[in-house]
Design a protein around this motif. Structure first.
Motif, PDB file in Angstrom:
ATOM      1  N   MET A   1       0.795  -1.252  -0.040  1.00  0.00           N
ATOM      2  CA  MET A   1      -0.008  -0.185  -0.148  1.00  0.00           C
ATOM      3  C   MET A   1       0.690   1.275   0.329  1.00  0.00           C
ATOM      4  N   LYS A   2       0.537   2.189  -0.423  1.00  0.00           N
ATOM      5  CA  LYS A   2       1.170   3.485  -0.719  1.00  0.00           C
ATOM      6  C   LYS A   2       0.624   4.922  -0.770  1.00  0.00           C
ATOM      7  N   VAL A   3       1.809   5.108   0.822  1.00  0.00           N
ATOM      8  CA  VAL A   3       1.554   6.810   1.452  1.00  0.00           C
ATOM      9  C   VAL A   3       2.026   7.892   1.279  1.00  0.00           C
ATOM     10  N   LEU A   4       1.129   8.544   0.903  1.00  0.00           N
ATOM     11  CA  LEU A   4       1.617   9.739   1.074  1.00  0.00           C
ATOM     12  C   LEU A   4       1.635  11.198   2.052  1.00  0.00           C
ATOM     13  N   LEU A   5       2.651  10.906   2.666  1.00  0.00           N
ATOM     14  CA  LEU A   5       2.906  11.820   4.237  1.00  0.00           C
ATOM     15  C   LEU A   5       3.413  12.792   3.745  1.00  0.00           C
ATOM     16  N   VAL A   6       2.515  14.014   3.848  1.00  0.00           N
ATOM     17  CA  VAL A   6       3.214  15.232   3.991  1.00  0.00           C
ATOM     18  C   VAL A   6       2.973  16.086   4.956  1.00  0.00           C
ATOM     19  N   LEU A  39       2.933  16.018  -6.086  1.00  0.00           N
ATOM     20  CA  LEU A  39       3.385  14.648  -5.735  1.00  0.00           C
ATOM     21  C   LEU A  39       2.094  13.268  -5.914  1.00  0.00           C
ATOM     22  N   ALA A  40       0.934  13.976  -4.799  1.00  0.00           N
ATOM     23  CA  ALA A  40      -0.394  13.826  -5.274  1.00  0.00           C
ATOM     24  C   ALA A  40      -0.791  14.209  -6.506  1.00  0.00           C
ATOM     25  N   SER A  41      -1.176  14.871  -7.259  1.00  0.00           N
ATOM     26  CA  SER A  41      -1.664  15.134  -7.998  1.00  0.00           C
ATOM     27  C   SER A  41      -0.861  13.919  -9.201  1.00  0.00           C
ATOM     28  N   SER A  42       0.657  13.703  -9.554  1.00  0.00           N
ATOM     29  CA  SER A  42       1.166  13.161 -10.547  1.00  0.00           C
ATOM     30  C   SER A  42       1.203  11.284 -10.509  1.00  0.00           C
ATOM     31  N   GLN A  43       1.018  11.619  -8.659  1.00  0.00           N
ATOM     32  CA  GLN A  43       1.098  10.061  -8.701  1.00  0.00           C
ATOM     33  C   GLN A  43       0.004   9.013  -8.458  1.00  0.00           C
ATOM     34  N   ALA A  44      -0.310   7.977  -7.794  1.00  0.00           N
ATOM     35  CA  ALA A  44      -1.442   7.262  -7.447  1.00  0.00           C
ATOM     36  C   ALA A  44      -1.013   7.323  -6.334  1.00  0.00           C
ATOM     37  N   ARG A  67      -9.312  17.807  -4.054  1.00  0.00           N
ATOM     38  CA  ARG A  67     -11.160  17.751  -4.383  1.00  0.00           C
ATOM     39  C   ARG A  67     -11.169  18.484  -5.123  1.00  0.00           C
ATOM     40  N   ASP A  68     -10.711  20.015  -5.450  1.00  0.00           N
ATOM     41  CA  ASP A  68     -10.871  20.643  -6.436  1.00  0.00           C
ATOM     42  C   ASP A  68     -10.891  19.880  -7.445  1.00  0.00           C
ATOM     43  N   GLN A  69      -9.506  19.188  -7.698  1.00  0.00           N
ATOM     44  CA  GLN A  69      -9.309  18.678  -9.037  1.00  0.00           C
ATOM     45  C   GLN A  69     -10.021  17.555  -9.118  1.00  0.00           C
ATOM     46  N   SER A  70     -10.912  16.586  -8.212  1.00  0.00           N
ATOM     47  CA  SER A  70     -11.802  14.864  -8.576  1.00  0.00           C
ATOM     48  C   SER A  70     -10.735  14.605  -7.769  1.00  0.00           C
ATOM     49  N   ASN A  71      -9.470  14.690  -7.266  1.00  0.00           N
ATOM     50  CA  ASN A  71      -8.644  13.984  -6.283  1.00  0.00           C
ATOM     51  C   ASN A  71      -9.184  13.197  -5.074  1.00  0.00           C
ATOM     52  N   TRP A  72      -9.774  12.336  -5.687  1.00  0.00           N
ATOM     53  CA  TRP A  72     -10.791  11.696  -4.775  1.00  0.00           C
ATOM     54  C   TRP A  72     -10.326  10.456  -3.205  1.00  0.00           C
ATOM     55  N   THR A  73      -8.864  10.175  -3.482  1.00  0.00           N
ATOM     56  CA  THR A  73      -7.697  10.044  -2.484  1.00  0.00           C
ATOM     57  C   THR A  73      -8.149  10.190  -0.812  1.00  0.00           C
TER      58      THR A  73
END
Ligand code: CA
Length: 227
Positions: A1-6, A39-44, A67-73
């Motif tokens: 599982m891939k996690v993005l930590l900001v 990163l969130a916009s360019s990778q899954a 969310r505005d970019q319809s990214n629902w991760t």
């Protein structure tokens, strides 16, 4: 599982990454809001952990833009102690969950697993009729390519109607849906909002999706000839 930590606190970020690795998560770290957004916009990712206080772009702004970019991760926000307003704002901007610092890695891992399981499928899809589109998640309304600006009440009323395309919705149903239950003013206020809604979605583009059913209520229907 891939996690993005900001997270901008490097030592904290490193220890979270290490802890999550033991649980089988692969964590990518972004040290500021802009990098996180990029990163969130360019990778899954399966899930995003987002600190609020970040350089360049804070966590709320990152969340809102995704969310505005319809990214629902799924997003879990890290909030400060005693940050009840932070929590409320986090959830309002589209976060799915939160955890207050300091937190246990065991709890974080469990929350992330739950979020990833829930995935992105639970999101409210866009409601569509002819070329009229209503997106409850981003609160956006469009007719074709044209954005229509609705007040929150107009939006709630249109959402109710579009969830019941072709069915008549009574004035009292609209009142119960879009007004506080303690509202005891004039129920004819519904007509005022409906006529302003009609002006915005129909009249301005010469369309007739919103219909008044005399003595009963309102319905939204296709105005295109059946093929
Ligand atoms: Ca921080």
């Amino acid at each position: 599982m891939k996690v993005l930590l900001v997270e901008d606190e490097r030592r904290l970020a490193a220890s979270i990454r290490k802890g999550l690795l033991d649980d089988g998560f692969l964590t990518e770290i972004a040290g500021d809001g802009e990098e996180g957004l990029w990163l969130a916009s360019s990778q899954a990712f399966d899930v995003i952990v987002l600190d609020i206080m970040l350089p360049k772009l804070n966590g709320f702004a990152v969340c809102r833009r995704l969310r505005d970019q319809s990214n629902w991760t799924p997003i879990l926000m890290l909030t400060a102690k005693d940050g009840e307003y932070d929590i409320a704002e986090a959830l309002d901007t589209g976060a799915d969950d939160y955890l207050t610092k300091p937190f246990s890695l065991v709890v974080l891992a469990a929350r992330l697993r739950a979020l990833a399981r829930r995935g992105q499928a639970e999101r409210t899809p866009t409601l569509e009729l002819d070329d009229l589109k209503l997106d409850p998640a981003s609160h956006r309304c469009r007719r074709g390519e044209v954005d229509i600006s609705l007040t929150p009440k107009e939006f709630m009323i249109l959402e109710l109607l579009m969830r019941r395309v072709g069915r008549v919705v009574t004035k009292s149903e609209i009142l119960a849906h879009a007004w506080d239950f303690s509202y005891d003013g004039d129920p004819n206020i519904v007509e005022v909002f409906l006529s302003s809604l009609r002006r915005k979605i129909d009249t301005s583009s010469g369309r007739k999706n919103l219909r008044t059913v005399r003595g009963v209520g309102y319905e939204i229907v296709s105005d295109r000839p059946r093929s």
